[in-house]
Enzyme design. Structure first.
Site, PDB file in Angstrom:
ATOM      1  N   ASP A 113       0.568 -11.222   6.788  1.00  0.00           N
ATOM      2  CA  ASP A 113       1.391 -10.205   5.759  1.00  0.00           C
ATOM      3  C   ASP A 113       2.548  -9.581   6.167  1.00  0.00           C
ATOM      4  O   ASP A 113       3.340  -8.954   5.226  1.00  0.00           O
ATOM      5  CB  ASP A 113       0.401  -9.346   5.199  1.00  0.00           C
ATOM      6  CG  ASP A 113      -0.250  -8.628   6.244  1.00  0.00           C
ATOM      7  OD1 ASP A 113      -0.698  -8.979   7.190  1.00  0.00           O
ATOM      8  OD2 ASP A 113       0.131  -7.388   6.367  1.00  0.00           O
ATOM      9  N   GLY A 141       0.821  -1.149   0.179  1.00  0.00           N
ATOM     10  CA  GLY A 141      -0.068  -0.227   0.070  1.00  0.00           C
ATOM     11  C   GLY A 141       0.832   1.325  -0.101  1.00  0.00           C
ATOM     12  O   GLY A 141       0.331   2.347  -0.153  1.00  0.00           O
TER      13      GLY A 141
HETATM   14  P1  AMP Z   1       1.000  -2.777   8.224  1.00  0.00           P
HETATM   15  O1  AMP Z   1       0.097  -3.144   9.506  1.00  0.00           O
HETATM   16  O2  AMP Z   1       1.852  -1.340   8.384  1.00  0.00           O
HETATM   17  O3  AMP Z   1       1.942  -3.792   7.790  1.00  0.00           O
HETATM   18  O4  AMP Z   1      -0.065  -2.315   7.009  1.00  0.00           O
HETATM   19  C1  AMP Z   1      -0.931  -3.170   6.519  1.00  0.00           C
HETATM   20  C2  AMP Z   1      -1.515  -3.056   5.119  1.00  0.00           C
HETATM   21  O5  AMP Z   1      -1.987  -1.582   5.174  1.00  0.00           O
HETATM   22  C3  AMP Z   1      -0.485  -3.037   4.256  1.00  0.00           C
HETATM   23  O6  AMP Z   1      -0.690  -3.755   3.081  1.00  0.00           O
HETATM   24  C4  AMP Z   1       0.155  -1.851   4.007  1.00  0.00           C
HETATM   25  O7  AMP Z   1       0.833  -1.434   2.756  1.00  0.00           O
HETATM   26  C5  AMP Z   1      -0.990  -1.061   4.092  1.00  0.00           C
HETATM   27  N1  AMP Z   1      -0.834   0.360   4.713  1.00  0.00           N
HETATM   28  C6  AMP Z   1      -0.182   0.551   5.960  1.00  0.00           C
HETATM   29  N2  AMP Z   1      -0.060   2.085   6.132  1.00  0.00           N
HETATM   30  C7  AMP Z   1      -0.468   2.761   4.830  1.00  0.00           C
HETATM   31  C8  AMP Z   1      -0.454   3.894   4.341  1.00  0.00           C
HETATM   32  N3  AMP Z   1      -0.424   4.937   4.950  1.00  0.00           N
HETATM   33  N4  AMP Z   1      -1.055   4.145   2.962  1.00  0.00           N
HETATM   34  C9  AMP Z   1      -1.339   3.136   2.289  1.00  0.00           C
HETATM   35  N5  AMP Z   1      -1.381   1.755   2.835  1.00  0.00           N
HETATM   36  C10 AMP Z   1      -0.559   1.532   4.110  1.00  0.00           C
HETATM   37 MG    MG Z   2       3.003  -4.782   6.761  1.00  0.00          MG
END
Ligand code: AMP
Ligand code: MG
Length: 488
Positions: free
Chosen positions: A244, A89
């Site tokens: 993930d 993301g």
């Molecule tokens: P994480 O918990 O940081 O591993 O994120 C979980 C999912 O949300 C992953 O697919 C990330 O790429 C997406 N994600 C986290 N923060 C953002 C953001 N600010 N913008 C877009 N996608 C995000």
């Molecule tokens: Mg992540």
């Protein structure tokens, strides 16, 4: 090799979104060496095209050019619940240099950003940068961090903050979530492609076995079992062990609300959003095992190409059942080393567990206790052991020290040798939350000196560094519970 799969269902060409007036916040000379990138005496690349590249503002820096940046699709389980498609993301894979994939985190929206802005804040980027490099120096497999580039661009989290881009390196950023993505649509062709890519590039030893795919599954499980044992041995809590965020190479990845234990609390939760404590310190091994079961769902359709459904399930189940043993063996071996034991004896696990229970009961600082334990002399009278003062139940800890000294005396153990070998496995310096917070507070005022100091200090965590002695101390009482925001 950089992600070689192509097709809209796997990845999307994604160009980074530029940030205004980028500036260097942090740069890791050690990570730069991995890709042969030269830097000047100020510790940053002298060629300004690298600043533009690592900011995501340009896709070339001599001699490298990255015409096809991509973001990839993956799915996963978040907090134990199937979350469906997630994907990169806010991470964009530029390409590969010297066998290292170069990825920009926080470089803007992608096809997988969902409701997010594709950005990362300065605060979380500094934490990821410092912890990646600190973990590597501790000897723990991890994705690496090359740089953090800051900008005046504002991003909204709980408050208004500024954006940053963290450049990460890894031989591959493939995750368990990539397998789950194609398992959920029963896309056997894609599952096989990912498995083949992993075998070819990262697990070549699987090729010569009678069941290469099963062997690949076993090896991924083993690597992650060993990884989590290493985390436990340094008191590292990942914080968000969603499937993930789990690497197919057994690397620590996706640093978020992580934390190293200060006081030893077996059930410590570092992620403030984790109300149920699913990812508490003592649950990490079991959760990693659970994630390997998620991975098995991606291997089932592959094995079924050559086996019946029942046979495939049974093969995967047996491989999965090896996880607790690999974990326990690694954990025992690491904790024996932490105690300075050269041999393995019955009762060692009990001795280690009794110590951890006593440390938990008295909330003893995990890192400094093990570091100081190396100073004990074989024939030292128990009442002169300074460490006993940290425990509330003196009688219990005195009994433990007595048993520990007896155990040391049961093998060849010389004080000086033992001290030396214990200091090679018990770090003096770890990235304590309050230390990272000081560096972040200064960086938010455009003073990056503390980030540089911490990088230098944490690059040699097992060495005595008299000029940085103060950094080895547990947090002062008023900073014991630095609140780390989970938004990033
Ligand atoms: P994480 O918990 O940081 O591993 O994120 C979980 C999912 O949300 C992953 O697919 C990330 O790429 C997406 N994600 C986290 N923060 C953002 C953001 N600010 N913008 C877009 N996608 C995000
Ligand atoms: Mg992540």
């Amino acid at each position: 090799m950089a992600f070689t799969l192509s097709g809209d269902d796997v990845c999307q060409i994604t160009h980074p979104s530029p940030i205004p007036n980028p500036y260097w916040v942090a740069f890791s000379p050690a990570a730069a060496k991995l890709i042969g990138l030269e830097f000047g005496s100020n510790g940053f690349p002298s060629n300004s095209s690298w600043l533009e590249l690592l900011a995501g503002n340009s896709l070339s820096a001599d001699p490298h050019h990255f015409p096809n940046p991509i973001s990839t699709a993956y799915s996963g389980h978040q907090f134990g619940v199937w979350a469906g498609q997630l994907g990169d993301g806010r991470a964009i894979l530029l390409g590969e240099i010297n066998g290292q994939e170069l990825q920009l985190k926080g470089a803007g929206k992608t096809m997988y950003s969902r409701m997010g802005d594709g950005r990362a804040v300065l605060r979380s980027s500094i934490r990821e940068f410092l912890c990646s490099e600190a973990m590597h120096a501790l000897g723990i497999p991890t994705t690496r961090a090359l740089s953090v580039v800051g900008s005046e661009l504002s991003v909204r989290r709980e408050t208004l903050e500024t954006a940053a881009v963290c450049a990460r390196l890894a031989p591959s950023f493939l995750r368990i979530g990539h397998f789950e993505h194609f398992a959920s649509s029963n896309n056997i062709v894609r599952l096989k492609e990912i498995a083949d890519l992993l075998i070819h590039d990262h697990y070549p030893e699987c090729k010569s076995t009678s069941e290469p795919y099963l062997e690949l599954f076993r090896q991924i499980c083993h690597r992650n079992a060993k990884l989590v044992a290493q985390w436990q041995a340094v008191g590292f809590c990942h914080g968000v062990l969603n499937s993930d965020n789990i690497s197919a190479l057994g690397l620590t990845m996706d640093y978020g609300p992580f934390g190293f234990l200060d006081q030893f609390e077996i059930d410590h939760i570092c992620n403030h959003s984790d109300q149920g404590g699913r990812y508490a310190y003592h649950r990490q091994p079991q959760i990693m095992h659970w994630n390997m079961a998620c991975l098995a769902s991606g291997f089932l359709p592959i094995l079924e190409l050559n086996h019946t459904d029942e046979e495939s399930q049974s093969l995967l189940r047996s491989a999965l059942e090896e996880f607790p043993t690999v974990y326990a063996n690694t954990w025992q071996s690491l904790f024996r080393q932490k105690l300075g034991l050269n041999s393995s004896q019955d009762g060692d696990t009990g001795l280690i567990e009794r110590l951890l229970q006593a440390m938990h009961d008295s909330k003893v600082d995990f890192t400094s206790f093990f570091r100081q334990l190396s100073q004990i002399k074989l024939t030292q009278p128990i009442e002169t052991i300074i460490l006993r003062d940290q425990f509330i139940d003196r009688e219990a800890i005195d009994r433990w020290f007595a048993d520990y000294l007896l155990r040391l005396q049961s093998e060849v153990s010389k004080d000086a040798d033992r001290k030396q070998s214990m200091n090679l496995v018990n770090p003096k310096y770890i990235l304590r939350n309050h230390m990272a917070q000081v560096a972040i507070d200064k960086a938010q005022q455009h003073d990056f000196s503390e980030v540089t100091t911490l990088l230098k200090l944490l690059s040699n965590p097992y060495d005595e560094q008299p000029e940085y002695e103060a950094y080895s101390a547990p947090p002062p009482a008023d900073l014991e519970k630095v609140e780390v925001s989970c938004s990033s």
